[in-house]
Motif scaffolding. Structure first.
Motif, PDB file in Angstrom:
ATOM      1  N   PRO A 136       3.092   7.473  -4.233  1.00  0.00           N
ATOM      2  CA  PRO A 136       2.671   8.348  -5.340  1.00  0.00           C
ATOM      3  C   PRO A 136       1.959   9.606  -4.853  1.00  0.00           C
ATOM      4  N   ALA A 137       1.166   9.481  -3.770  1.00  0.00           N
ATOM      5  CA  ALA A 137       0.464  10.650  -3.241  1.00  0.00           C
ATOM      6  C   ALA A 137       1.428  11.674  -2.666  1.00  0.00           C
ATOM      7  N   TRP A 183      11.271   6.317  -6.260  1.00  0.00           N
ATOM      8  CA  TRP A 183      10.519   5.136  -5.823  1.00  0.00           C
ATOM      9  C   TRP A 183      11.444   3.919  -5.741  1.00  0.00           C
ATOM     10  N   LEU A 210       0.831  -1.208   0.000  1.00  0.00           N
ATOM     11  CA  LEU A 210       0.000   0.000   0.000  1.00  0.00           C
ATOM     12  C   LEU A 210       0.863   1.254   0.000  1.00  0.00           C
ATOM     13  N   GLN A 214       3.780   1.489  -1.339  1.00  0.00           N
ATOM     14  CA  GLN A 214       4.382   1.605  -2.669  1.00  0.00           C
ATOM     15  C   GLN A 214       3.463   2.265  -3.676  1.00  0.00           C
ATOM     16  N   TYR A 215       2.216   1.803  -3.713  1.00  0.00           N
ATOM     17  CA  TYR A 215       1.347   2.166  -4.832  1.00  0.00           C
ATOM     18  C   TYR A 215       0.242   3.168  -4.481  1.00  0.00           C
ATOM     19  N   LEU A 216       0.100   3.505  -3.201  1.00  0.00           N
ATOM     20  CA  LEU A 216      -0.881   4.514  -2.810  1.00  0.00           C
ATOM     21  C   LEU A 216      -0.224   5.706  -2.116  1.00  0.00           C
ATOM     22  N   VAL A 217       0.514   5.435  -1.044  1.00  0.00           N
ATOM     23  CA  VAL A 217       1.076   6.512  -0.244  1.00  0.00           C
ATOM     24  C   VAL A 217       2.221   7.218  -0.968  1.00  0.00           C
TER      25      VAL A 217
END
Length: 319
Positions: free
Chosen positions: A109-110, A120, A102, A104-107
Protein backbone atom coordinates in the motif's frame (compact mmCIF):
# COMPACT_ATOMS: atom_id res chain seq x y z
CA UNK A 1 5.49 -47.17 29.95
CA UNK A 2 6.18 -46.16 26.38
CA UNK A 3 5.98 -48.09 23.14
CA UNK A 4 9.02 -48.54 20.92
CA UNK A 5 8.42 -46.92 17.54
CA UNK A 6 10.43 -49.68 15.86
CA UNK A 7 9.23 -52.98 17.33
CA UNK A 8 6.23 -51.95 19.45
CA UNK A 9 7.68 -53.34 22.69
CA UNK A 10 6.58 -51.67 25.91
CA UNK A 11 9.55 -49.98 27.58
CA UNK A 12 9.54 -48.62 31.15
CA UNK A 13 12.68 -46.56 30.54
CA UNK A 14 12.46 -45.53 26.88
CA UNK A 15 15.18 -43.84 24.90
CA UNK A 16 14.54 -40.82 22.71
CA UNK A 17 16.66 -40.46 19.60
CA UNK A 18 18.35 -37.06 19.40
CA UNK A 19 18.32 -37.17 15.60
CA UNK A 20 14.71 -38.06 14.74
CA UNK A 21 12.95 -37.60 18.08
CA UNK A 22 11.48 -41.12 18.07
CA UNK A 23 10.98 -43.33 21.15
CA UNK A 24 12.79 -46.69 21.25
CA UNK A 25 13.59 -49.65 23.47
CA UNK A 26 17.14 -50.51 24.53
CA UNK A 27 17.54 -52.83 21.54
CA UNK A 28 16.69 -50.13 19.01
CA UNK A 29 17.95 -47.03 20.82
CA UNK A 30 20.98 -46.52 18.55
CA UNK A 31 20.24 -44.61 15.31
CA UNK A 32 21.65 -47.41 13.17
CA UNK A 33 19.37 -49.94 14.87
CA UNK A 34 16.15 -48.14 13.92
CA UNK A 35 17.19 -46.94 10.48
CA UNK A 36 17.15 -43.36 11.69
CA UNK A 37 16.56 -40.90 8.83
CA UNK A 38 18.85 -38.49 10.67
CA UNK A 39 21.84 -40.68 9.89
CA UNK A 40 21.89 -39.26 6.39
CA UNK A 41 22.45 -35.80 7.87
CA UNK A 42 25.21 -36.86 10.25
CA UNK A 43 27.24 -39.11 7.94
CA UNK A 44 29.71 -36.30 7.37
CA UNK A 45 33.30 -36.89 8.49
CA UNK A 46 34.30 -33.38 7.44
CA UNK A 47 31.98 -31.80 9.96
CA UNK A 48 30.26 -29.54 7.43
CA UNK A 49 26.80 -30.70 6.57
CA UNK A 50 24.91 -30.71 3.32
CA UNK A 51 22.27 -28.03 3.71
CA UNK A 52 19.78 -29.96 1.59
CA UNK A 53 19.65 -27.05 -0.85
CA UNK A 54 22.86 -27.80 -2.79
CA UNK A 55 23.32 -31.21 -4.36
CA UNK A 56 26.94 -30.37 -5.19
CA UNK A 57 28.07 -30.97 -1.59
CA UNK A 58 30.13 -34.16 -1.52
CA UNK A 59 30.85 -36.69 1.21
CA UNK A 60 33.71 -34.65 2.66
CA UNK A 61 31.42 -31.74 3.34
CA UNK A 62 33.00 -29.50 0.71
CA UNK A 63 31.33 -28.16 -2.39
CA UNK A 64 32.03 -30.03 -5.59
CA UNK A 65 33.60 -28.51 -8.62
CA UNK A 66 30.31 -27.39 -10.07
CA UNK A 67 27.12 -25.76 -8.86
CA UNK A 68 26.09 -22.66 -7.00
CA UNK A 69 28.49 -23.30 -4.11
CA UNK A 70 31.44 -22.50 -6.40
CA UNK A 71 30.16 -18.97 -6.82
CA UNK A 72 28.63 -18.40 -3.38
CA UNK A 73 30.33 -20.58 -0.75
CA UNK A 74 27.94 -21.32 2.11
CA UNK A 75 28.99 -22.87 5.39
CA UNK A 76 26.09 -24.93 6.69
CA UNK A 77 28.09 -26.44 9.52
CA UNK A 78 27.06 -26.12 13.16
CA UNK A 79 29.29 -23.06 13.65
CA UNK A 80 28.02 -21.11 10.65
CA UNK A 81 25.07 -18.76 10.42
CA UNK A 82 23.23 -20.95 7.92
CA UNK A 83 23.66 -23.92 10.21
CA UNK A 84 20.64 -22.64 12.11
CA UNK A 85 18.39 -23.36 9.14
CA UNK A 86 19.44 -27.00 9.12
CA UNK A 87 16.41 -28.86 10.40
CA UNK A 88 14.50 -25.60 11.01
CA UNK A 89 13.15 -24.88 7.55
CA UNK A 90 9.55 -25.26 8.79
CA UNK A 91 10.10 -22.21 10.99
CA UNK A 92 11.74 -20.40 8.09
CA UNK A 93 8.59 -20.99 6.03
CA UNK A 94 6.58 -19.63 8.93
CA UNK A 95 8.74 -16.51 9.05
CA UNK A 96 8.33 -16.03 5.28
CA UNK A 97 4.56 -16.13 5.71
CA UNK A 98 4.68 -13.25 8.19
CA UNK A 99 7.18 -11.31 6.10
CA UNK A 100 4.88 -11.63 3.10
CA UNK A 101 1.97 -10.53 5.30
CA UNK A 102 3.85 -7.30 6.10
CA UNK A 103 4.59 -6.79 2.42
CA UNK A 104 0.90 -7.22 1.61
CA UNK A 105 -0.58 -4.81 4.10
CA UNK A 106 2.22 -2.32 4.84
CA UNK A 107 4.79 -2.17 2.05
CA UNK A 108 2.56 -2.67 -1.01
CA UNK A 109 0.00 0.00 0.00
CA UNK A 110 2.86 2.42 0.74
CA UNK A 111 4.16 1.83 -2.79
CA UNK A 112 0.79 2.58 -4.35
CA UNK A 113 -0.75 -0.90 -4.47
CA UNK A 114 -3.73 -0.72 -2.05
CA UNK A 115 -4.87 -3.97 -0.47
CA UNK A 116 -7.42 -5.80 -2.64
CA UNK A 117 -6.77 -3.59 -5.67
CA UNK A 118 -6.24 -5.31 -9.01
CA UNK A 119 -2.48 -4.70 -8.83
CA UNK A 120 -2.41 -6.17 -5.32
CA UNK A 121 -4.26 -9.28 -6.46
CA UNK A 122 -1.85 -9.70 -9.39
CA UNK A 123 1.11 -9.56 -7.00
CA UNK A 124 -0.05 -11.84 -4.20
CA UNK A 125 -2.76 -14.19 -5.52
CA UNK A 126 -3.42 -16.80 -8.15
CA UNK A 127 -6.44 -15.31 -9.88
CA UNK A 128 -8.59 -15.56 -12.97
CA UNK A 129 -7.26 -12.25 -14.30
CA UNK A 130 -3.62 -13.47 -14.55
CA UNK A 131 -3.61 -17.22 -13.80
CA UNK A 132 -0.37 -17.77 -15.74
CA UNK A 133 1.64 -15.21 -13.77
CA UNK A 134 4.16 -17.77 -12.51
CA UNK A 135 5.46 -15.71 -9.58
CA UNK A 136 2.00 -15.75 -8.01
CA UNK A 137 2.15 -19.54 -7.85
CA UNK A 138 4.73 -18.99 -5.09
CA UNK A 139 3.71 -15.66 -3.54
CA UNK A 140 0.12 -16.84 -3.15
CA UNK A 141 1.26 -19.69 -0.89
CA UNK A 142 2.82 -17.27 1.59
CA UNK A 143 0.28 -14.44 1.29
CA UNK A 144 -2.89 -14.41 3.42
CA UNK A 145 -6.29 -12.81 3.41
CA UNK A 146 -6.22 -11.35 6.92
CA UNK A 147 -4.82 -11.61 10.42
CA UNK A 148 -7.07 -14.48 11.52
CA UNK A 149 -6.24 -16.43 8.37
CA UNK A 150 -2.48 -16.27 8.88
CA UNK A 151 -2.69 -16.94 12.64
CA UNK A 152 -4.65 -20.18 12.16
CA UNK A 153 -2.33 -21.39 9.41
CA UNK A 154 0.71 -20.45 11.49
CA UNK A 155 -0.48 -22.52 14.44
CA UNK A 156 -0.91 -25.67 12.37
CA UNK A 157 2.36 -25.17 10.46
CA UNK A 158 4.21 -24.61 13.75
CA UNK A 159 3.23 -28.07 14.99
CA UNK A 160 2.96 -30.12 11.79
CA UNK A 161 5.89 -28.62 9.89
CA UNK A 162 8.82 -29.72 12.10
CA UNK A 163 7.40 -33.23 12.43
CA UNK A 164 7.23 -33.70 8.67
CA UNK A 165 10.64 -32.08 8.21
CA UNK A 166 12.28 -34.59 10.53
CA UNK A 167 10.94 -37.44 8.40
CA UNK A 168 11.55 -36.19 4.86
CA UNK A 169 14.31 -33.58 5.24
CA UNK A 170 14.38 -29.83 4.78
CA UNK A 171 14.63 -29.70 0.99
CA UNK A 172 11.71 -32.10 0.46
CA UNK A 173 9.60 -30.18 2.96
CA UNK A 174 10.12 -26.96 1.01
CA UNK A 175 9.31 -28.73 -2.25
CA UNK A 176 6.15 -30.30 -0.85
CA UNK A 177 5.00 -27.08 0.81
CA UNK A 178 5.44 -24.84 -2.24
CA UNK A 179 4.34 -27.39 -4.85
CA UNK A 180 1.24 -28.51 -2.95
CA UNK A 181 0.27 -24.92 -2.14
CA UNK A 182 0.67 -23.80 -5.75
CA UNK A 183 -1.17 -26.79 -7.21
CA UNK A 184 -4.00 -26.37 -4.71
CA UNK A 185 -4.44 -22.73 -5.71
CA UNK A 186 -4.27 -23.56 -9.42
CA UNK A 187 -6.90 -26.26 -8.95
CA UNK A 188 -9.26 -23.76 -7.34
CA UNK A 189 -8.76 -21.05 -9.97
CA UNK A 190 -8.77 -23.61 -12.80
CA UNK A 191 -12.13 -24.94 -11.65
CA UNK A 192 -13.48 -21.39 -11.43
CA UNK A 193 -12.42 -20.72 -15.02
CA UNK A 194 -13.98 -23.96 -16.24
CA UNK A 195 -17.32 -22.89 -14.79
CA UNK A 196 -16.89 -19.19 -15.68
CA UNK A 197 -14.63 -18.97 -18.77
CA UNK A 198 -15.58 -15.33 -19.28
CA UNK A 199 -13.64 -14.44 -16.13
CA UNK A 200 -10.30 -15.09 -17.84
CA UNK A 201 -8.39 -11.84 -18.24
CA UNK A 202 -11.18 -9.77 -16.70
CA UNK A 203 -10.45 -7.51 -13.72
CA UNK A 204 -11.63 -8.81 -10.37
CA UNK A 205 -14.75 -7.04 -9.15
CA UNK A 206 -17.49 -7.81 -6.69
CA UNK A 207 -19.37 -9.73 -9.40
CA UNK A 208 -16.64 -11.44 -11.40
CA UNK A 209 -13.33 -13.14 -10.80
CA UNK A 210 -11.77 -15.53 -8.35
CA UNK A 211 -8.51 -15.19 -6.40
CA UNK A 212 -6.74 -17.60 -4.06
CA UNK A 213 -4.04 -16.99 -1.47
CA UNK A 214 -2.81 -18.65 1.69
CA UNK A 215 -0.85 -21.65 2.95
CA UNK A 216 -3.89 -23.77 3.74
CA UNK A 217 -3.48 -26.04 0.72
CA UNK A 218 0.18 -26.60 1.59
CA UNK A 219 -0.63 -27.28 5.25
CA UNK A 220 -3.41 -29.67 4.25
CA UNK A 221 -0.72 -31.58 2.33
CA UNK A 222 1.38 -31.87 5.50
CA UNK A 223 -1.70 -33.13 7.30
CA UNK A 224 -2.24 -35.73 4.58
CA UNK A 225 1.35 -36.96 4.82
CA UNK A 226 1.10 -37.51 8.57
CA UNK A 227 -2.32 -39.13 8.25
CA UNK A 228 -0.88 -41.84 5.99
CA UNK A 229 2.29 -42.34 8.03
CA UNK A 230 0.41 -42.70 11.31
CA UNK A 231 -3.40 -42.51 11.10
CA UNK A 232 -3.71 -43.15 14.85
CA UNK A 233 -1.45 -40.24 15.77
CA UNK A 234 -3.11 -38.54 18.72
CA UNK A 235 -3.63 -34.81 18.36
CA UNK A 236 -5.05 -32.29 20.82
CA UNK A 237 -7.35 -29.90 19.02
CA UNK A 238 -7.29 -26.51 20.75
CA UNK A 239 -4.81 -28.17 23.13
CA UNK A 240 -7.77 -29.86 24.86
CA UNK A 241 -9.81 -32.18 22.63
CA UNK A 242 -7.96 -35.46 21.89
CA UNK A 243 -8.66 -37.40 18.72
CA UNK A 244 -6.77 -39.62 16.26
CA UNK A 245 -5.40 -37.81 13.25
CA UNK A 246 -7.37 -39.97 10.80
CA UNK A 247 -10.61 -38.72 12.37
CA UNK A 248 -9.52 -35.08 12.23
CA UNK A 249 -8.56 -35.52 8.57
CA UNK A 250 -11.85 -37.25 7.78
CA UNK A 251 -13.83 -34.46 9.44
CA UNK A 252 -11.80 -31.83 7.62
CA UNK A 253 -12.31 -33.50 4.23
CA UNK A 254 -15.96 -34.28 4.91
CA UNK A 255 -16.69 -30.68 5.86
CA UNK A 256 -15.02 -29.33 2.70
CA UNK A 257 -16.88 -31.79 0.50
CA UNK A 258 -20.23 -31.06 2.14
CA UNK A 259 -19.85 -27.28 1.97
CA UNK A 260 -18.70 -27.47 -1.65
CA UNK A 261 -21.68 -29.61 -2.62
CA UNK A 262 -24.07 -27.14 -1.02
CA UNK A 263 -22.52 -23.75 -1.76
CA UNK A 264 -19.92 -24.37 -4.47
CA UNK A 265 -16.14 -24.72 -4.42
CA UNK A 266 -15.75 -21.26 -2.88
CA UNK A 267 -18.58 -21.38 -0.37
CA UNK A 268 -18.23 -18.97 2.51
CA UNK A 269 -15.29 -17.22 0.88
CA UNK A 270 -13.16 -20.33 1.47
CA UNK A 271 -11.38 -22.14 -1.36
CA UNK A 272 -12.74 -25.57 -0.48
CA UNK A 273 -11.38 -27.27 -3.59
CA UNK A 274 -7.88 -26.03 -2.78
CA UNK A 275 -8.19 -27.64 0.66
CA UNK A 276 -9.11 -30.95 -0.89
CA UNK A 277 -6.45 -30.73 -3.59
CA UNK A 278 -3.73 -30.05 -1.03
CA UNK A 279 -4.94 -32.89 1.17
CA UNK A 280 -5.01 -35.26 -1.80
CA UNK A 281 -1.43 -34.37 -2.73
CA UNK A 282 -0.34 -35.02 0.85
CA UNK A 283 -2.09 -38.37 1.01
CA UNK A 284 -0.42 -39.50 -2.22
CA UNK A 285 3.00 -38.35 -1.06
CA UNK A 286 2.45 -39.94 2.33
CA UNK A 287 1.68 -43.25 0.61
CA UNK A 288 4.97 -42.97 -1.26
CA UNK A 289 6.86 -42.30 1.97
CA UNK A 290 5.16 -45.21 3.70
CA UNK A 291 6.31 -47.57 0.96
CA UNK A 292 9.83 -46.28 1.61
CA UNK A 293 9.55 -47.04 5.32
CA UNK A 294 9.06 -43.56 6.82
CA UNK A 295 7.59 -43.32 10.31
CA UNK A 296 5.78 -40.67 12.33
CA UNK A 297 5.48 -39.89 16.07
CA UNK A 298 2.68 -41.18 18.26
CA UNK A 299 1.40 -37.94 19.76
CA UNK A 300 1.13 -34.32 18.72
CA UNK A 301 -0.43 -31.24 20.28
CA UNK A 302 -1.65 -28.35 18.21
CA UNK A 303 -4.25 -25.61 18.27
CA UNK A 304 -6.28 -23.68 15.75
CA UNK A 305 -9.19 -24.61 13.57
CA UNK A 306 -7.31 -27.01 11.36
CA UNK A 307 -5.68 -26.21 8.04
CA UNK A 308 -7.17 -23.05 6.64
CA UNK A 309 -9.84 -22.24 9.15
CA UNK A 310 -11.92 -19.17 8.33
CA UNK A 311 -10.70 -17.80 5.04
CA UNK A 312 -9.37 -21.13 3.76
CA UNK A 313 -6.30 -21.01 1.59
CA UNK A 314 -7.48 -17.84 0.00
CA UNK A 315 -10.02 -15.15 -0.52
CA UNK A 316 -12.46 -15.96 -3.28
CA UNK A 317 -14.27 -13.26 -5.14
CA UNK A 318 -17.38 -13.70 -7.19
CA UNK A 319 -20.26 -16.15 -6.87
Amino acid sequence: MAKCDRCGEQESMPYQCRLCGGTYCSKHRLPENHDCPGLENWNDPGGVFDSGFDDSVDQTGRAGSSGLADKVPVDTGPGGFFGYFRGNVAFTLLALMWLTFLLQYLVAPALGFPAYSQQWFDLFTINTHEPLAVWTWVTSVFAHGGFGHIVLNSIVLYFFGPVVEKRIGSAKLVGLFVAAGALAGLAQVGAALLTHPAWYGEPLTGATGSAVLGASGAIAALMGVLTVLNPNLRIYLYFVLPMPLWLATLLFAGYSIFVSSVGGIGAGGVAQLAHLAGLGIGLLYGAKLKREGERAPRQLKFGGGGPGGPGGPGRRRGP
